[in-house]
Enzyme design. Structure first.
Site, PDB file in Angstrom:
ATOM      1  N   HIS A 121       0.874  -1.175   0.000  1.00 43.80           N
ATOM      2  CA  HIS A 121       0.000   0.000   0.000  1.00 43.80           C
ATOM      3  C   HIS A 121       0.918   1.233   0.000  1.00 43.80           C
ATOM      4  CE1 HIS A 121      -2.723   2.973   1.867  1.00 43.80           C
ATOM      5  NE2 HIS A 121      -3.716   2.213   1.445  1.00 43.80           N
ATOM      6  N   ASP A 199       3.089  -4.216   8.227  1.00 45.81           N
ATOM      7  CA  ASP A 199       1.853  -3.472   8.035  1.00 45.81           C
ATOM      8  C   ASP A 199       0.712  -4.454   8.284  1.00 45.81           C
ATOM      9  OD1 ASP A 199      -0.481  -2.484   6.972  1.00 45.81           O
ATOM     10  OD2 ASP A 199       0.436  -1.682   5.154  1.00 45.81           O
ATOM     11  N   GLN A 202      -4.497  -5.054   7.147  1.00 46.13           N
ATOM     12  CA  GLN A 202      -5.468  -6.044   6.657  1.00 46.13           C
ATOM     13  C   GLN A 202      -5.353  -7.380   7.389  1.00 46.13           C
ATOM     14  OE1 GLN A 202      -7.818  -5.058   4.856  1.00 46.13           O
ATOM     15  NE2 GLN A 202      -7.046  -3.299   3.724  1.00 46.13           N
ATOM     16  N   CYS A 365      -4.736   2.292  -3.643  1.00 49.17           N
ATOM     17  CA  CYS A 365      -3.472   2.812  -3.076  1.00 49.17           C
ATOM     18  C   CYS A 365      -2.344   1.811  -3.257  1.00 49.17           C
ATOM     19  CB  CYS A 365      -3.623   3.191  -1.608  1.00 49.17           C
ATOM     20  SG  CYS A 365      -4.907   4.407  -1.317  1.00 49.17           S
TER      21      CYS A 365
HETATM   22  N1  7TS Z   1      -1.818  -0.823   4.579  1.00 47.61           N
HETATM   23  C1  7TS Z   1      -2.709  -1.611   3.958  1.00 47.61           C
HETATM   24  C2  7TS Z   1      -2.310  -2.998   3.559  1.00 47.61           C
HETATM   25  C3  7TS Z   1      -3.984  -1.120   3.681  1.00 47.61           C
HETATM   26  O1  7TS Z   1      -4.864  -1.906   3.064  1.00 47.61           O
HETATM   27  C4  7TS Z   1      -4.313   0.199   4.066  1.00 47.61           C
HETATM   28  C5  7TS Z   1      -5.645   0.811   3.745  1.00 47.61           C
HETATM   29  C6  7TS Z   1      -3.359   0.960   4.738  1.00 47.61           C
HETATM   30  C7  7TS Z   1      -2.117   0.423   4.974  1.00 47.61           C
HETATM   31  C8  7TS Z   1      -3.635   2.340   5.223  1.00 47.61           C
HETATM   32  O2  7TS Z   1      -4.604   2.333   6.203  1.00 47.61           O
HETATM   33  P1  7TS Z   1      -5.134   3.711   6.808  1.00 47.61           P
HETATM   34  O3  7TS Z   1      -6.126   3.320   7.827  1.00 47.61           O
HETATM   35  O4  7TS Z   1      -3.963   4.415   7.353  1.00 47.61           O
HETATM   36  O5  7TS Z   1      -5.735   4.468   5.659  1.00 47.61           O
HETATM   37  N2  7TS Z   1      -6.281   0.267   2.652  1.00 47.61           N
HETATM   38  C9  7TS Z   1      -7.366   0.732   2.027  1.00 47.61           C
HETATM   39  C10 7TS Z   1      -7.964   0.023   1.003  1.00 47.61           C
HETATM   40  O6  7TS Z   1      -7.582  -1.060   0.580  1.00 47.61           O
HETATM   41  N3  7TS Z   1      -9.029   0.728   0.551  1.00 47.61           N
HETATM   42  O7  7TS Z   1      -9.106   1.852   1.261  1.00 47.61           O
HETATM   43  C11 7TS Z   1      -8.082   1.888   2.189  1.00 47.61           C
END
Ligand code: 7TS
Length: 410
Positions: A121, A199, A202, A365
């Site tokens: 991401h 990370d 998910q 992303c």
């Molecule tokens: N890492 C992964 C693997 C993610 O899927 C996401 C968000 C993030 C980091 C960032 O998370 P945040 O809470 O800081 O925004 N992924 C997604 C997605 O797949 N669709 O919208 C946000």
């Protein structure tokens, strides 16, 4: 698992859309919040609201207790050694930025390597790109098999390079849906002393995480992807590393002593939590952890596997659908990304939206991954424990109609 009772906790799932209850399949972006979580936050704000660690009155004390108490729940959730290792942030993105800024930028130099994967991401990619640009370290990638989505075995050898000082990767890819078993990879990186950043955006909402068992150095996740408020996230960091790092933000509550020219910083975790904290978010996260744990990760996995299996089997019956990553449900962690031949993903999402179905479209992303796979964008259906097989059937039926609606024969 009593699905009906669980769904009653999520009034939003009863929103009427296209003549039926909405089908919410965008859980990898953000999950919905159940009543007990909303009530816990409401209860805090109506009875205990104050500024934590900053006053002697009843509300300041209540806020401090709520905030600090929630940390213990998070510590237990991750099996961290101490609450000193639990830093609250806004989300995974902020957690990863904290590590990149406060560890990466000060510990790396020219000649060092940062290793990430092509499946990252942007929050785990752009961050390390900047560390590379600022420090002169090289940024290298592990690539994946374009069909199966698994890491290329020859690329895994890059982990063994002693020049690799940081190895950062997502435990579960938000596009491929694969859970990359982190333990052997962490062991390999640690064999020559690299620092491993996981990370968990998910993974933490869907499977048990034990940071001591994983032996990772940093672990990041977001509350809003597991039923908590948006704006509360977590960074777990190994205590000795956090102690050896510069604060990320400066200001109130992160200091021990401030003089005109010098400041002594507070102990962990306050050192990394400058400014008035999001106590209501912390309370919400604690309630969400309790809610998810009460359902249990085994039951969550079982339900998500049913949904993924039905989706994959159904999609394989529909002509012109390309499933991104593995096709075996056992290899998918609650999400399926796909394309429909000759139909732009945005059109697919819009057609489904008109039928009351929420999916995600775009590059999620993960732009370099999409480019590597030879596509501009994809669609993604992502599930959580409250989704049903009936919803999957409805989604598949409407998906089947997308190409005919766009003027194709099938
Ligand atoms: N890492 C992964 C693997 C993610 O899927 C996401 C968000 C993030 C980091 C960032 O998370 P945040 O809470 O800081 O925004 N992924 C997604 C997605 O797949 N669709 O919208 C946000």
């Amino acid at each position: 698992m009593n699905l009906e009772a669980i769904r009653n906790d999520f009034p939003i799932l009863k929103t009427q859309c296209a003549g039926r209850d909405v089908v919410y399949f965008d859980n990898a972006a953000t999950t919905q919040k159940p009543l007990p979580v909303l009530q816990a936050a409401f209860e805090y704000s109506t009875h205990s609201n104050g500024n934590p660690h900053r006053g002697a009155h009843i509300f300041a004390i209540a806020a401090s207790e709520a905030y600090d108490g929630s940390k213990e729940t998070v510590r237990r959730f991750l099996n961290a050694r101490s609450t000193r290792e639990i830093i609250y942030t806004r989300n995974t993105t902020e957690s990863l930025n904290l590590v990149a800024r406060s560890y990466g930028e000060t510990h790396l130099k020219q000649g060092d390597k940062i290793l990430i994967t092509i499946a990252e991401h942007h929050s785990d990619l752009v961050t390390w790109q900047r560390v590379a640009h600022k420090t002169g370290a090289a940024l290298e990638y592990i690539y994946v098999d374009k069909e199966t989505g698994h890491f290329l075995p020859e690329d895994l050898k890059k982990i063994d390079d002693p020049a690799v000082k940081i190895f950062a990767f997502a435990e579960v890819s938000n596009v491929l849906g694969i859970h990359f078993d982190p333990k052997p990879l962490i062991e390999r990186a640690h064999a020559h002393g690299a620092v491993v950043v996981l990370d968990g955006a998910q993974s933490a909402p869907h499977r048990k995480v034990d940071v001591q068992d994983l032996d990772c150095d940093f672990f990041a996740f977001s509350g809003h992807k597991m039923c908590a408020a948006d704006g509360i996230g977590v960074l777990y960091g190994r205590e000795e590393l956090l102690n050896d790092m510069e604060p990320f933000l400066l200001g109130g509550d992160m200091i021990d002593l401030v003089e005109e020219q010098e400041t002594r910083f507070a102990e962990l975790p306050a050192k990394f939590e400058a400014g008035t904290q999001y106590v209501e978010g912390a309370v919400s996260l604690e309630a969400a952890i309790r809610y998810v744990e009460a359902i249990g990760f085994d039951a969550i996995r079982e339900q998500e596997q049913k949904l993924v299996r039905r989706t994959l089997e159904g999609m394989q019956q529909i002509p012109h659908i390309r499933i991104i990553g593995p096709k075996d449900p056992a290899e998918k962690e609650g999400l399926v990304a796909f394309t429909v031949k000759d139909v732009h993903p945005h059109d697919v999402a819009q057609i489904l939206s008109a039928e009351g179905i929420c999916i995600r479209t775009g590059h999620h992303c993960a732009e370099p991954l999409h480019r590597y796979l030879g596509i501009n964008a994809s669609c993604r259906a992502s599930f959580y424990f409250y989704n049903t097989e009936e919803e999957v059937d409805y989604f598949l039926e409407k998906l089947k109609g997308v190409r005919p609606m766009m003027g194709y024969g099938d």
